[in-house]
Motif scaffolding. Structure first.
Motif, short mmCIF file in Angstrom:
data_model
loop_
_atom_site.label_atom_id
_atom_site.label_comp_id
_atom_site.label_asym_id
_atom_site.label_seq_id
_atom_site.Cartn_x
_atom_site.Cartn_y
_atom_site.Cartn_z
N PHE A 100 -0.28 -1.41 -5.04
CA PHE A 100 -1.59 -2.04 -4.85
C PHE A 100 -2.47 -1.17 -3.96
N MET A 101 -3.78 -1.22 -4.23
CA MET A 101 -4.73 -0.43 -3.45
C MET A 101 -5.58 -1.35 -2.60
N LEU A 102 -5.97 -0.86 -1.45
CA LEU A 102 -6.72 -1.70 -0.51
C LEU A 102 -8.14 -1.97 -0.99
N GLU A 103 -8.51 -3.25 -0.98
CA GLU A 103 -9.89 -3.64 -1.28
C GLU A 103 -10.62 -3.96 0.01
N ASP A 125 5.67 12.81 -10.34
CA ASP A 125 4.64 12.09 -11.10
C ASP A 125 3.87 11.09 -10.24
N VAL A 126 3.83 11.33 -8.93
CA VAL A 126 3.22 10.32 -8.06
C VAL A 126 1.88 10.82 -7.53
N THR A 127 0.87 9.94 -7.56
CA THR A 127 -0.41 10.28 -6.93
C THR A 127 -0.78 9.21 -5.92
N PHE A 128 -1.54 9.63 -4.91
CA PHE A 128 -2.04 8.68 -3.93
C PHE A 128 -3.21 7.91 -4.51
N HIS A 129 -3.60 6.83 -3.81
CA HIS A 129 -4.72 6.01 -4.27
C HIS A 129 -6.02 6.82 -4.37
N LEU A 166 0.81 -1.22 0.00
CA LEU A 166 0.00 0.00 0.00
C LEU A 166 0.84 1.26 0.00
N TYR A 167 1.96 1.21 0.72
CA TYR A 167 2.75 2.43 0.90
C TYR A 167 4.11 2.30 0.22
N ASN A 168 4.65 3.46 -0.17
CA ASN A 168 6.04 3.52 -0.59
C ASN A 168 6.82 4.32 0.44
N THR A 169 8.11 4.04 0.49
CA THR A 169 8.99 4.83 1.34
C THR A 169 9.80 5.75 0.43
N LEU A 170 10.51 6.70 1.01
CA LEU A 170 11.30 7.62 0.19
C LEU A 170 12.40 6.87 -0.55
N VAL A 171 12.98 5.90 0.18
CA VAL A 171 14.13 5.16 -0.34
C VAL A 171 13.84 3.68 -0.19
N GLU A 172 14.39 2.87 -1.07
CA GLU A 172 14.31 1.42 -0.90
C GLU A 172 15.71 0.87 -0.79
N VAL A 173 15.87 -0.19 0.00
CA VAL A 173 17.16 -0.87 0.03
C VAL A 173 17.00 -2.12 -0.80
N ASP A 174 17.68 -2.17 -1.93
CA ASP A 174 17.43 -3.26 -2.88
C ASP A 174 18.72 -3.54 -3.66
N THR A 189 -5.85 -6.79 -1.94
CA THR A 189 -5.50 -5.54 -2.63
C THR A 189 -5.60 -5.76 -4.13
N LYS A 190 -5.82 -4.66 -4.88
CA LYS A 190 -5.81 -4.79 -6.33
C LYS A 190 -4.78 -3.83 -6.92
N ARG A 191 -4.34 -4.13 -8.12
CA ARG A 191 -3.26 -3.38 -8.74
C ARG A 191 -3.63 -1.91 -8.90
N ASN A 192 -2.68 -1.04 -8.61
CA ASN A 192 -2.87 0.39 -8.78
C ASN A 192 -2.48 0.76 -10.21
N PRO A 193 -3.45 1.08 -11.06
CA PRO A 193 -3.11 1.35 -12.47
C PRO A 193 -2.28 2.61 -12.64
N ASN A 194 -2.30 3.50 -11.63
CA ASN A 194 -1.57 4.77 -11.76
C ASN A 194 -0.22 4.74 -11.06
N HIS A 195 0.26 3.55 -10.72
CA HIS A 195 1.52 3.47 -9.98
C HIS A 195 2.65 4.11 -10.79
N PHE A 196 3.58 4.79 -10.09
CA PHE A 196 4.60 5.55 -10.80
C PHE A 196 5.71 4.69 -11.38
N ARG A 197 5.78 3.43 -10.97
CA ARG A 197 6.84 2.57 -11.52
C ARG A 197 6.23 1.56 -12.48
#
Lengths: 315, 517
Positions: free
Chosen positions: B199-202, B113-117, B70-78, B212-220
């Motif tokens: 993903f958005m909360l169902e 280019d990011v929007t919330f659910h 549901l949430y993103n963080t500012l940074v990811e460790v990957d 949850t269902k896929r967020n079609p507007n996800h920035f990535r």
């Protein structure tokens, strides 16, 4: 009769009050509180303090209990300490699940075990009697989770007939629900059948050895009439009692089955709440369980009275 | 891939050859082209009916994995798709960042280019609000201590956030990748699960499941392939295994090491195993008798047969520990000579300590699974050194409240931290809230602070070596082993790259994997 019911209801309420006090004391005695339980190993003094302050955990126990009771009397179960959700909303669907599974198992187990018990009594020491006796003794001797795992390995992993998870959802149809919960229901049936069957058999056998049955035999009545019309009416009381106890067990004692089949019932909710020291939720679950016992026992007594004319006219 | 490649890769991963096969096939599958669609089912432990979607309250797997859908963080460790790379801080909601010299002031540029659910565009104000959610005085957040060194967080314009620290910290971006720090819209109370995630909360039923269902507007565009995700709470380890084998779920976490062998024999099942920073400890309290005696601490460190514990408790699914908490997967890992099981040295130090009463270890499986078994093996090996180790079995319920950091010696575990600095700061610094050994050394604290503010990597490396050496030599921890993180999945699941940082591919498996039909 009405006075009797009112009397029993009053006593039931007093019992429930006693239960709520005991549960409250029990959760108070447990080490830790909701703040430390939520935070676990990551509890820092400041975070614990913040939670305690916002939930009024510093108030004396008696004040917190009084506040809870006062709200309850007004019909408000309160909100969970752990996540702030209204408890009624949290318990509702789970309670429905629990009753569904209990009902499912009872609808199969009760008629089946009474019928088996009667047949076993009629064919005392015959093959049917011995086989059902041994089989039910075996299923009752094994712990529920073991029966559950055996069923999962056979019916789910090997044969693939049923899903190993009994995940019911709010939009599931009735038929689908019956299918998904079949395995936990079978497990419960296997676990409770022995008590009811053996009690039915024992009390019918006892009635069969009384003089009036001997008279009926001498009169040349067919055996089924002797059993159903003469022996059974006098055997009902203990059967009703054991059925009531097992029905109560199906509601309150199925936590292990819930865990094995991942079934969202009230038992799991109560265990979760105890581990988080979420007192109002524990209280609500405890009251539901206690009322189930009180209610079913009362019903059992009523039916016993109805089935026995001597009890209907107490001197 | 040839044999040499194979050996090099498995050596780089620090894993046994038997497992390397399954992991390398995982690399190959990651190179396949992702497919869109399908309903992903995940069975995870650590769910409770009292859970909530507020990231501040997250503590266990079910919500960690749900929350990062549901949430993103500012940074990811990957580490991206390359399992050989050590994970590092990667852009997420922050597209880039820089530190002013001294690492006291940090500037984060927020993506535009990011929007919330709920359709609201993401701005710096939302970031400031969400971070302050954990920082304000009455916050109940598990991440509160992370923000103790933060002096100020403010927005500079609409898409820039400036974070000022009391003292320099070169690792700040790593800290901001913490799973608690999901960004929600300004003014929101976080319990509705509105974030920017893939993903958005169902539907959410605490302690039961999340849909949850896929967020079609996800920035990535490189994340979020399945149409919907069902995260099911399966707290019982056997039930999780059954669910995977019978095909009721696609992914499960925390596979019992004892079950790995029989599980991998099943067709259509793959095991994802990786060595990470999580480790088991036996902390001795250095502030009270008897462990305020360095010789006694050394005696107990030499008296433990670590390999026997790894073989029996973890069935080999782990790596030997060396009484300091930084794992070999960390950038600043110090390769100090391994302390062996040496009854003679243990005897020598025990004699020097002047202690002659039995040594008591309080344990429960509430500390970590197998703690009691490990203590019994410890007891046997200590006996060879002539030390009478007595086991005090305590209840699992309330363990962290009544035993841990109360009794002189007990068992504990750490999931590890993304950076060496954090691990040492939260557990080993004199004033750390979780200083479970009550080990206090001013020179250690001072060096730790210097190392934290240093932006030059090779200089830092030297400092962290010294810090680990101090803990290894003088500290109160007996660290027998680092345990592998073991997840498993159906062979239909593609794109799963095990990360040393956290289970379920750094909690982000739902948005990284796709399903082969």
């Amino acid at each position: 009769m009405l006075r009797l019911i009112a009397n029993r209801l009053g006593l039931g309420l007093i019992t429930l009050f006693g239960v709520s006090v005991l549960i409250f004391i029990g959760t108070e005695v447990l080490p830790g509180d909701v703040a430390t339980a939520i935070l676990g190993q990551s509890a820092t003094p400041e975070a614990v303090e913040a939670i305690r302050r916002s939930l009024h955990l510093h108030d004396p126990a008696i004040v917190r209990y009084g506040r809870w009771l006062w709200n309850l009397v007004q019909g408000d179960l309160g909100a969970s300490l752990a996540n702030g959700r209204p408890i009624a909303q949290q318990i509702g669907p789970r309670l429905a699940n629990t009753f569904f599974l209990a009902g499912y198992a009872a609808v199969i187990a009760v008629p089946l075990s009474i019928a088996f018990g009667i047949i076993a009594a009629m064919r005392q020491n015959g093959y049917f009697d011995r086989i059902t006796n041994t089989a039910t003794l075996i299923t009752i001797s094994m712990p529920e989770f073991f029966v559950g795992y055996v069923l999962i390995i056979l019916l789910s992993v090997k044969l693939g007939w049923f899903p190993s998870l009994s995940m019911v959802t709010y939009k599931m149809g009735f038929g689908q629900r019956l299918f998904v919960t079949a395995m936990p229901a079978i497990t419960l049936v296997l676990v409770v059948m022995a008590y009811m069957m053996r009690m039915t058999r024992a009390s019918v056998v006892a009635a069969m050895s009384s003089p009036y049955v001997e008279m009926a035999i001498l009169k040349g009545l067919p055996q089924w009439r002797i059993v159903v019309q003469h022996a059974l009416p006098n055997a009902w009381a203990p059967i009703i009692n054991v059925v009531a106890l097992n029905l109560a067990y199906l509601v309150v004692g199925v936590i292990v089955v819930e865990v094995v089949f991942v079934y969202p019932g009230v038992g799991q909710l109560m265990v979760d709440a105890v581990s988080k020291r979420d007192v109002p939720v524990v209280q609500a679950c405890g009251l539901i369980f206690a009322s189930t016992f009180v209610g079913l026992n009362m019903l059992a007594d009523l039916f016993a009275i109805l089935s026995n004319p001597r009890l209907r006219h107490p001197r | 891939m040839n044999r040499r490649d194979f050996l090099r890769r498995s050596a780089a991963l620090g894993i046994s050859t038997a497992l390397a096969g399954s992991m390398l096939s995982n690399v190959a599958s990651a190179a396949d082209k992702p497919k869109r669609g399908g309903h992903l089912l995940i069975g995870l432990n650590g769910a409770n009916a009292g859970d909530s979607l507020d990231p501040a309250t997250f503590t266990a797997s079910h919500l960690q994995v749900t929350g990062l859908q549901l949430y993103n963080t500012l940074v990811e460790v990957d580490s991206g798709l390359d399992v050989r790379a050590k994970p590092s801080a990667q852009p997420s909601l922050a597209e880039k960042w820089e530190a002013k010299p001294g690492a006291k002031e940090w500037i984060f540029k927020i993506r535009k280019d990011v929007t919330f659910h709920n359709g609201k565009p993401l701005t710096a104000a939302d970031v400031v609000y969400s971070l302050n959610h954990h920082r304000k005085p009455d916050s109940k957040s598990g991440a509160k201590s992370l923000f103790a060194p933060v002096a100020d967080i403010k927005a500079n314009g609409t898409h820039e956030v400036v974070i000022t620290l009391n003292s320099g910290n070169a690792d700040l971006p790593y800290l901001l990748a913490d799973y608690h720090l999901g960004i929600g819209p300004e003014g929101d109370d976080f319990t509705k699960g509105i974030g920017t995630g893939a993903f958005m909360l169902e539907n959410y039923e605490p302690g039961v499941r999340t849909l949850t269902k896929r967020n079609p507007n996800h920035f990535r565009s490189d994340r979020g392939f399945v149409d919907s995700v069902e995260t099911i709470a399966i707290n019982d380890p056997t039930a999780r295994l059954n669910a995977l084998i019978s095909g009721s779920v696609h992914l499960i976490n925390r596979v019992d090491p004892k079950a790995v062998l029989s599980l991998s024999r099943n067709k259509g099942v793959q095991v994802f195993e990786i060595l990470g920073p999580s480790h088991y400890t036996f902390p001795m309290r250095c502030d009270i008798a008897p462990f305020n005696n360095k010789d006694l601490r050394l005696a107990m460190k030499f008296a433990i047969d670590r390999q026997a514990i790894i073989d029996k408790v973890l069935v080999g699914h782990g790596k030997i520990g060396n009484d300091q908490p930084i794992g070999s997967t960390d950038l600043f890992y110090a390769n100090i000579a391994q302390r062996p099981f040496d009854p003679e040295k243990a005897k020598f130090h025990f004699k020097n300590s002047g202690h002659n009463a039995p040594v008591v270890l309080s344990v429960s499986d509430g500390a970590f699974t197998g703690a009691v078994d490990a203590a019994q093996i410890y007891q046997a090996s200590a006996k060879k050194a002539g030390i009478d180790l007595q086991i005090d079995r305590v209840p699992a319920d309330g363990y962290w409240d009544n035993v841990w950091m109360k009794k002189p010696w007990c068992a504990s575990y750490w999931d590890g931290r993304p950076t060496a600095d954090l691990m040492l700061s939260v557990v080993y610094k004199s004033d750390a809230s979780w200083n479970e050994t009550f080990w206090k050394r001013a020179d250690f604290d001072k060096l730790l602070e210097t190392a934290r503010a240093e932006l030059n990597v090779s200089k830092r490396k030297k400092m962290y070596y010294d810090l680990q050496q101090m803990v290894h030599e003088d500290g109160g921890e007996v660290i027998p082993m680092f345990n592998n993180t073991i997840d498993a999945g159906s062979s239909k699941v593609k794109g799963f790259v095990a990360l040393p940082t956290n289970l379920m591919s750094g909690y982000r498996a739902p948005e990284k994997v796709w399903l082969e039909t």
